[in-house]
Design a protein around this motif. Structure first.
Motif, PDB file in Angstrom:
ATOM      1  N   LEU A 192       0.833  -1.187   0.000  1.00 13.16           N
ATOM      2  CA  LEU A 192       0.000   0.000   0.000  1.00 13.16           C
ATOM      3  C   LEU A 192       0.876   1.249   0.000  1.00 13.16           C
ATOM      4  CD1 LEU A 192      -2.387  -1.339   2.736  1.00 13.16           C
ATOM      5  CD2 LEU A 192      -2.885  -1.177   0.304  1.00 13.16           C
ATOM      6  N   ALA A 193       0.302   2.311  -0.551  1.00 13.98           N
ATOM      7  CA  ALA A 193       1.049   3.565  -0.564  1.00 13.98           C
ATOM      8  C   ALA A 193       0.904   4.236   0.790  1.00 13.98           C
ATOM      9  CB  ALA A 193       0.528   4.457  -1.677  1.00 13.98           C
ATOM     10  N   ILE A 194       1.675   3.783   1.740  1.00 16.68           N
ATOM     11  CA  ILE A 194       1.584   4.339   3.086  1.00 16.68           C
ATOM     12  C   ILE A 194       2.945   4.876   3.492  1.00 16.68           C
ATOM     13  CG2 ILE A 194       1.342   3.660   5.513  1.00 16.68           C
ATOM     14  CD1 ILE A 194      -1.141   2.109   4.711  1.00 16.68           C
TER      15      ILE A 194
ATOM     16  N   ARG B 151     -10.723   2.487  13.254  1.00 19.92           N
ATOM     17  CA  ARG B 151     -10.270   3.021  14.533  1.00 19.92           C
ATOM     18  C   ARG B 151      -9.208   4.109  14.307  1.00 19.92           C
ATOM     19  NH1 ARG B 151      -9.302   2.749  19.820  1.00 19.92           N
ATOM     20  NH2 ARG B 151      -7.126   2.538  20.450  1.00 19.92           N
ATOM     21  N   ALA B 152      -8.321   3.869  13.365  1.00 21.44           N
ATOM     22  CA  ALA B 152      -7.293   4.876  13.064  1.00 21.44           C
ATOM     23  C   ALA B 152      -7.954   6.176  12.614  1.00 21.44           C
ATOM     24  CB  ALA B 152      -6.347   4.355  11.978  1.00 21.44           C
TER      25      ALA B 152
ATOM     26  N   ASP C 118      -7.008  10.530   8.147  1.00 28.46           N
ATOM     27  CA  ASP C 118      -5.768  10.481   7.390  1.00 28.46           C
ATOM     28  C   ASP C 118      -6.117  10.013   5.970  1.00 28.46           C
ATOM     29  OD1 ASP C 118      -3.613   8.935   6.168  1.00 28.46           O
ATOM     30  OD2 ASP C 118      -2.569   8.977   8.091  1.00 28.46           O
ATOM     31  N   ALA C 119      -5.636  10.733   4.964  1.00 29.52           N
ATOM     32  CA  ALA C 119      -6.010  10.427   3.580  1.00 29.52           C
ATOM     33  C   ALA C 119      -5.534   9.047   3.127  1.00 29.52           C
ATOM     34  CB  ALA C 119      -5.443  11.500   2.641  1.00 29.52           C
ATOM     35  N   GLU C 120      -4.351   8.650   3.559  1.00 31.00           N
ATOM     36  CA  GLU C 120      -3.836   7.333   3.150  1.00 31.00           C
ATOM     37  C   GLU C 120      -4.704   6.224   3.726  1.00 31.00           C
ATOM     38  OE1 GLU C 120       0.941   8.346   2.938  1.00 31.00           O
ATOM     39  OE2 GLU C 120       0.130   7.342   4.690  1.00 31.00           O
ATOM     40  N   VAL C 121      -5.106   6.405   4.985  1.00 29.30           N
ATOM     41  CA  VAL C 121      -5.943   5.398   5.622  1.00 29.30           C
ATOM     42  C   VAL C 121      -7.312   5.357   4.931  1.00 29.30           C
ATOM     43  CG1 VAL C 121      -7.123   4.721   7.741  1.00 29.30           C
ATOM     44  CG2 VAL C 121      -4.760   5.531   7.845  1.00 29.30           C
TER      45      VAL C 121
END
Ligand SMILES: [Zn+2]
Length: 495
Positions: free
Chosen positions: A98-100, A241-242, A248-251
């Motif tokens: 993933l792009a994280i 939960r995050a 957060d955009a990535e999440v």
């Protein structure tokens, strides 16, 4: 069948400071003194573990990598053994890449002089690191802080150069010096995730969470680990939960993808073999699912042999009816199957593994191996060249056209083919595949060890061309010329 590019992960290596540690080498620990049984599979593979059970058509056992289950149909026999447990391949796997981005940097206020001693003149100063380590051994907390900052600076330097292996080693040293520090735990977990070591990362994240239960970063990374381990419901729960803790955009993006997968797969059936978790729509024939697993296990062995490397955690494979495939992947129409960390294959109307499906399976599986071996840093031309070569394609039919393009200086630049192909015009895509195959074929012809060395360098060099230079002493233009010569001498009649 590109697709790898969809998930190749962030190209920008963000400036990343600090890291840390790890007290325990994941994977090194077999339960000492336990007694082992050996599950012998029909394909010859042997799995050593304990607490072997046999129920609901599955044989399960406990291994250092966790409990694994194998379809009974793949098992030849179970050998009981009273010898102490030997070794099972260490955990790790097919990158759900993933792009994280990395977790936020750990600050080391006042430690800038230490960082400058640890890394200067474009290199890590190993003697300086050894001095900080020796001082830390005295036990003074200031000396430990300095040693942590020194290793963190070295990790930061390696990460910025794209050398994840070295970054992980330095980070683990820092964590070993200060095992309870949350930013260090998160950083090591992040690096393990990038290398596909999902189970190992989860252990570290559990430790981080005991110290910081409301860490949004810990939940974000735990979701990634669950996703990589094909535990979609858990991944969705962690990412929700995050998002509650800190949007957060990535999440958000990862969560949407996991929720879509979960929805589509909620009524899918599941099959399992030593290295794969297979999900398929109930309308696909169960015989097809079983046959696909058998073919994949064979491919797994042959690719592992060829690349002298094997992913360490099960690879997810999803069989779709065509409609579901288009809905879920949103890929251009020329995409037949797809590997975005999970192998996604349309199988509408098939009830057995046709030669075409067998090629697709081996092609997509090759992408999983290569992605993990290179920590997701493989240029697309090399990914696609290798995947085609492994599936059995050769350049005969396209040799004349490729050589003509080369002679007119109209060949595609490898630099252009490093990144995603999803935006290439349809007519160029065919050429991109053909050229990539020719390059890999020429390399294989000159010596299969070249490719293996190249993949190793791709994992650690700043650029793919740098990897080519350090492994084969060739730059792009030289490799292109050598490929044209290979095509000419192999397939074209000389004047
Ligand atoms: Zn492909």
């Amino acid at each position: 069948m590109p697709g790898w590019s969809l998930i190749r992960g962030t190209k920008k290596l963000r400036r990343w400071r600090t890291l840390a540690i790890l007290a325990v080498a994941v994977g090194a620990s077999a339960p000492a003194g336990a007694h082992a049984d050996t599950i012998v599979l029909k394909n010859g593979r042997r799995i050593v573990g304990d607490s072997v059970t046999r129920e609901y058509g599955k044989v399960s056992c406990e291994t250092p990598a966790g409990r694994i289950s194998i379809s009974e149909s793949l098992v030849l026999r179970i050998e009981k053994d009273d010898l102490p447990v030997a070794v099972y391949p260490p955990p790790n796997t097919s990158a759900a890449n993933l792009a994280i981005a990395p977790p936020p940097p750990d600050e080391h206020p006042g430690m800038e002089p230490v960082a400058r001693e640890a890394v200067h003149d474009g290199a890590i100063d190993r003697a300086a690191l050894a001095r900080f380590e020796a001082a830390a051994a005295s036990g003074s907390s200031e000396a430990v802080k300095r040693a942590v900052a020194a290793h963190s600076a070295a990790a930061d330097f390696s990460f910025a150069r794209g050398d994840l292996t070295a970054a992980l080693a330095q980070s683990e040293r820092a964590l070993a010096l200060d095992p309870g520090q949350v930013p260090l735990l998160l950083n090591v977990a992040y690096l393990r995730l990038r290398g596909g070591e999902y189970a190992g990362a989860l252990d570290l994240l559990d430790r981080a969470r005991r110290a910081a239960p409301d860490s949004a970063d810990a939940a974000k990374l735990a979701g990634w680990a669950d996703y990589g381990l094909n535990r979609l419901p858990q991944a969705v729960a962690e990412w929700k939960r995050a998002q509650q803790l800190r949007p957060d955009a990535e999440v958000a993006k990862a969560l949407a993808k996991a929720q879509q997968d979960l929805e589509v797969e909620s009524n899918y059936l599941e099959g399992e073999s030593a290295h794969f978790v297979l999900r398929y729509n109930g309308t696909a024939a169960p015989e097809l699912a079983r046959a696909v697993l058998l073919v994949l296990e064979d491919d797994f062995q042959s690719i592992a042999q060829n690349l002298e490397f094997a992913p360490r955690e099960p690879i997810a494979v999803i069989l779709y009816t065509s409609q579901a495939f288009g809905d879920i992947t949103r890929a251009p129409s020329w995409v037949g199957a797809l590997n975005d960390g999970r192998i996604r294959i349309p199988v509408q109307g098939l009830d057995s593994v046709t030669p075409e499906l067998a090629r697709v399976l081996k092609h997509e599986l090759t992408h999983s191996f290569v992605a993990e071996k290179t920590h997701g840093r493989c240029p697309v031309w090399l990914q696609e060249g290798l995947a085609q070569w492994m599936e059995g394609k050769r350049s005969g039919d396209s040799a004349a056209a490729l050589v003509a393009l080369y002679d007119r200086h109209d060949d595609l630049s490898l630099t252009l083919l490093e990144g995603t192909w999803m935006s290439l015009p349809g007519e160029v895509v065919g050429q991109a595949y053909a050229w990539s195959l020719a390059i890999v074929e020429a390399m294989e012809a000159s010596g299969p060890a070249d490719i293996e060395r190249l993949l190793e360098r791709v994992a650690v060099e700043v650029t793919p061309e740098g990897a080519l230079r350090s492994s084969q002493h060739l730059d792009y233009s030289e490799v292109t010329r050598a490929t044209a010569e290979y095509l000419r001498s192999t397939y074209l009649r000389r004047p």
